[in-house]
Design a protein around this motif. Structure first.
Motif, PDB file in Angstrom:
ATOM      1  N   GLU A  27      34.686  49.828  43.520  1.00  0.00           N
ATOM      2  CA  GLU A  27      35.411  51.079  43.705  1.00  0.00           C
ATOM      3  C   GLU A  27      36.295  51.001  44.940  1.00  0.00           C
ATOM      4  O   GLU A  27      37.459  51.432  44.931  1.00  0.00           O
ATOM      5  CB  GLU A  27      34.424  52.247  43.831  1.00  0.00           C
ATOM      6  N   THR A  28      35.758  50.420  46.023  1.00  0.00           N
ATOM      7  CA  THR A  28      36.544  50.257  47.243  1.00  0.00           C
ATOM      8  C   THR A  28      37.768  49.403  46.988  1.00  0.00           C
ATOM      9  O   THR A  28      38.888  49.725  47.418  1.00  0.00           O
ATOM     10  CB  THR A  28      35.685  49.620  48.348  1.00  0.00           C
ATOM     11  N   ARG A  29      37.596  48.289  46.266  1.00  0.00           N
ATOM     12  CA  ARG A  29      38.725  47.407  45.969  1.00  0.00           C
ATOM     13  C   ARG A  29      39.747  48.111  45.075  1.00  0.00           C
ATOM     14  O   ARG A  29      40.962  47.953  45.275  1.00  0.00           O
ATOM     15  CB  ARG A  29      38.223  46.119  45.289  1.00  0.00           C
ATOM     16  N   LEU A  30      39.268  48.900  44.116  1.00  0.00           N
ATOM     17  CA  LEU A  30      40.176  49.624  43.239  1.00  0.00           C
ATOM     18  C   LEU A  30      41.087  50.536  44.044  1.00  0.00           C
ATOM     19  O   LEU A  30      42.307  50.564  43.839  1.00  0.00           O
ATOM     20  CB  LEU A  30      39.385  50.439  42.215  1.00  0.00           C
ATOM     21  N   TYR A  31      40.517  51.279  44.985  1.00  0.00           N
ATOM     22  CA  TYR A  31      41.325  52.215  45.754  1.00  0.00           C
ATOM     23  C   TYR A  31      42.221  51.511  46.762  1.00  0.00           C
ATOM     24  O   TYR A  31      43.286  52.035  47.121  1.00  0.00           O
ATOM     25  CB  TYR A  31      40.433  53.268  46.408  1.00  0.00           C
ATOM     26  N   GLN A  32      41.836  50.320  47.204  1.00  0.00           N
ATOM     27  CA  GLN A  32      42.749  49.519  48.017  1.00  0.00           C
ATOM     28  C   GLN A  32      43.979  49.130  47.207  1.00  0.00           C
ATOM     29  O   GLN A  32      45.117  49.201  47.698  1.00  0.00           O
ATOM     30  CB  GLN A  32      42.037  48.259  48.522  1.00  0.00           C
ATOM     31  N   LEU A  33      43.758  48.727  45.951  1.00  0.00           N
ATOM     32  CA  LEU A  33      44.871  48.387  45.076  1.00  0.00           C
ATOM     33  C   LEU A  33      45.775  49.592  44.826  1.00  0.00           C
ATOM     34  O   LEU A  33      47.007  49.477  44.830  1.00  0.00           O
ATOM     35  CB  LEU A  33      44.350  47.848  43.740  1.00  0.00           C
ATOM     36  N   LEU A  34      45.163  50.750  44.625  1.00  0.00           N
ATOM     37  CA  LEU A  34      45.966  51.950  44.376  1.00  0.00           C
ATOM     38  C   LEU A  34      46.799  52.326  45.598  1.00  0.00           C
ATOM     39  O   LEU A  34      47.947  52.769  45.466  1.00  0.00           O
ATOM     40  CB  LEU A  34      45.063  53.115  43.973  1.00  0.00           C
ATOM     41  N   GLU A  35      46.249  52.136  46.775  1.00  0.00           N
ATOM     42  CA  GLU A  35      47.016  52.415  47.992  1.00  0.00           C
ATOM     43  C   GLU A  35      48.234  51.503  48.075  1.00  0.00           C
ATOM     44  O   GLU A  35      49.332  51.936  48.452  1.00  0.00           O
ATOM     45  CB  GLU A  35      46.123  52.235  49.214  1.00  0.00           C
ATOM     46  N   GLU A  36      48.056  50.225  47.724  1.00  0.00           N
ATOM     47  CA  GLU A  36      49.185  49.293  47.705  1.00  0.00           C
ATOM     48  C   GLU A  36      50.212  49.695  46.649  1.00  0.00           C
ATOM     49  O   GLU A  36      51.422  49.698  46.904  1.00  0.00           O
ATOM     50  CB  GLU A  36      48.680  47.873  47.416  1.00  0.00           C
ATOM     51  N   LEU A  37      49.724  50.039  45.455  1.00  0.00           N
ATOM     52  CA  LEU A  37      50.618  50.383  44.355  1.00  0.00           C
ATOM     53  C   LEU A  37      51.402  51.662  44.621  1.00  0.00           C
ATOM     54  O   LEU A  37      52.506  51.836  44.106  1.00  0.00           O
ATOM     55  CB  LEU A  37      49.819  50.520  43.055  1.00  0.00           C
ATOM     56  N   ASN A  38      50.850  52.549  45.431  1.00  0.00           N
ATOM     57  CA  ASN A  38      51.523  53.808  45.715  1.00  0.00           C
ATOM     58  C   ASN A  38      52.829  53.601  46.481  1.00  0.00           C
ATOM     59  O   ASN A  38      53.694  54.475  46.486  1.00  0.00           O
ATOM     60  CB  ASN A  38      50.587  54.741  46.483  1.00  0.00           C
ATOM     61  N   HIS A  39      52.991  52.435  47.105  1.00  0.00           N
ATOM     62  CA  HIS A  39      54.272  52.124  47.751  1.00  0.00           C
ATOM     63  C   HIS A  39      55.341  51.799  46.710  1.00  0.00           C
ATOM     64  O   HIS A  39      56.537  51.799  47.022  1.00  0.00           O
ATOM     65  CB  HIS A  39      54.108  50.934  48.702  1.00  0.00           C
ATOM     66  N   GLU A  40      54.916  51.535  45.473  1.00  0.00           N
ATOM     67  CA  GLU A  40      55.831  51.125  44.415  1.00  0.00           C
ATOM     68  C   GLU A  40      56.018  52.194  43.344  1.00  0.00           C
ATOM     69  O   GLU A  40      57.020  52.168  42.618  1.00  0.00           O
ATOM     70  CB  GLU A  40      55.313  49.840  43.753  1.00  0.00           C
ATOM     71  N   CYS A  41      55.071  53.107  43.197  1.00  0.00           N
ATOM     72  CA  CYS A  41      55.162  54.107  42.136  1.00  0.00           C
ATOM     73  C   CYS A  41      54.371  55.344  42.522  1.00  0.00           C
ATOM     74  O   CYS A  41      53.543  55.314  43.442  1.00  0.00           O
ATOM     75  CB  CYS A  41      54.634  53.541  40.817  1.00  0.00           C
ATOM     76  N   ALA A  42      54.638  56.434  41.814  1.00  0.00           N
ATOM     77  CA  ALA A  42      53.833  57.646  41.971  1.00  0.00           C
ATOM     78  C   ALA A  42      52.542  57.477  41.179  1.00  0.00           C
ATOM     79  O   ALA A  42      52.492  56.775  40.173  1.00  0.00           O
ATOM     80  CB  ALA A  42      54.604  58.857  41.467  1.00  0.00           C
ATOM     81  N   ILE A  43      51.480  58.117  41.659  1.00  0.00           N
ATOM     82  CA  ILE A  43      50.177  58.003  41.008  1.00  0.00           C
ATOM     83  C   ILE A  43      49.606  59.396  40.769  1.00  0.00           C
ATOM     84  O   ILE A  43      49.639  60.256  41.657  1.00  0.00           O
ATOM     85  CB  ILE A  43      49.188  57.182  41.860  1.00  0.00           C
TER      86      ILE A  43
END
Length: 259
Positions: free
Chosen positions: A169-185
């Motif tokens: 779960e921690t790794r998933l949210y790390q990925l989402l934080e990175e992806l948020n620089h590229e797209c809206a979530i």
């Protein structure tokens, strides 16, 4: 121009409205958390945004147009059949299908893009592994890879941390934080504690939608918008998890299990 604009949306099934007068604006690089009780209409809203359910009233605009762009979608974990004979690489590669003509073959560039996404998801070396042999966290990251392979400007996630242990779960949210620089979530979850720690804004869906522009919400705001008693575990001002059952407010119409 907003990335996503929902105006006076009314939606439901068989002539029965589940959502009424919903208005929502999502800008580039927003990170919106959506909470709400079971049956409140969260899934109905997701279906409308994805174009799987036509509104009864109102409109949904994408960059000011009704033309829906590529939207990355991560479904609930329970909707995936792990027995389906497909590999990690094939799952991620399938995310590029939306950008290709029907029945077109995947190119070498497509396969290189899928390999880059697999590495980013921490799945390098597992591309030929069947999904039935993956851990819950690995499968969730493969599905996230599929959702982002086509580089969408909007990523929609439905209960992404369900069945994940704390490490994944921690790794998933790390990925989402990175992806948020590229797209809206847009992240839909029953876990208020996780939502408040990860997102930039929050909306509660329970027949209607109530938007809050940040995550500094009170227990009173949450209880008022859920319109049912909520027991909260936590320390400090932030609640951690909803407990117990949720019952519709008497004024809300009954809903069916398609929500």
């Amino acid at each position: 121009m907003p990335l996503l604009q929902i105006n006076n949306l009314c939606a439901g099934y068989d002539g029965h409205a589940v959502l009424r007068d919903v208005n929502l604006t999502v800008e580039e690089h927003d990170f919106l958390g959506i909470i709400g009780p079971n049956g409140g209409g969260k899934t109905t809203l997701i279906k409308c945004i994805l174009g799987l359910l036509a509104p009864m009233q109102g409109e949904i605009l994408y960059n000011g147009s009704r033309q829906r762009p590529v939207i990355g979608y991560l479904p609930q974990y329970t909707s995936i059949d792990r027995r389906f004979p497909i590999t990690v690489g094939e799952v991620i590669l399938s995310g590029l299908a939306s950008r290709k003509p029907l029945a077109a073959r995947y190119t070498a560039d497509d396969r290189q893009q899928a390999a880059r996404v697999a590495a980013r998801m921490g799945l390098q070396g597992l591309e030929n592994r069947p999904i039935g042999s993956l851990s819950g966290g690995q499968l969730q990251r493969a599905l996230l890879g599929r959702a982002v392979a086509a580089q969408p400007r909007l990523l929609l996630l439905d209960e992404p941390s369900t069945y994940l242990d704390r490490h994944y779960e921690t790794r998933l949210y790390q990925l989402l934080e990175e992806l948020n620089h590229e797209c809206a979530i847009i992240l839909v979850s029953h876990d208020i504690g996780t939502i408040l720690q990860q997102v930039k804004a929050i909306a509660c869906v329970n027949g209607i939608l109530d938007y809050h522009p940040d995550t500094l919400v009170s227990e009173e705001w949450i209880e008022r918008n859920f319109q049912c008693p909520i027991d909260l575990l936590g320390h400090g001002p932030l609640p951690h998890r909803i407990l117990g059952h949720h019952h519709h407010h008497p004024e809300n119409p009954q809903t069916d299990n398609r929500q």
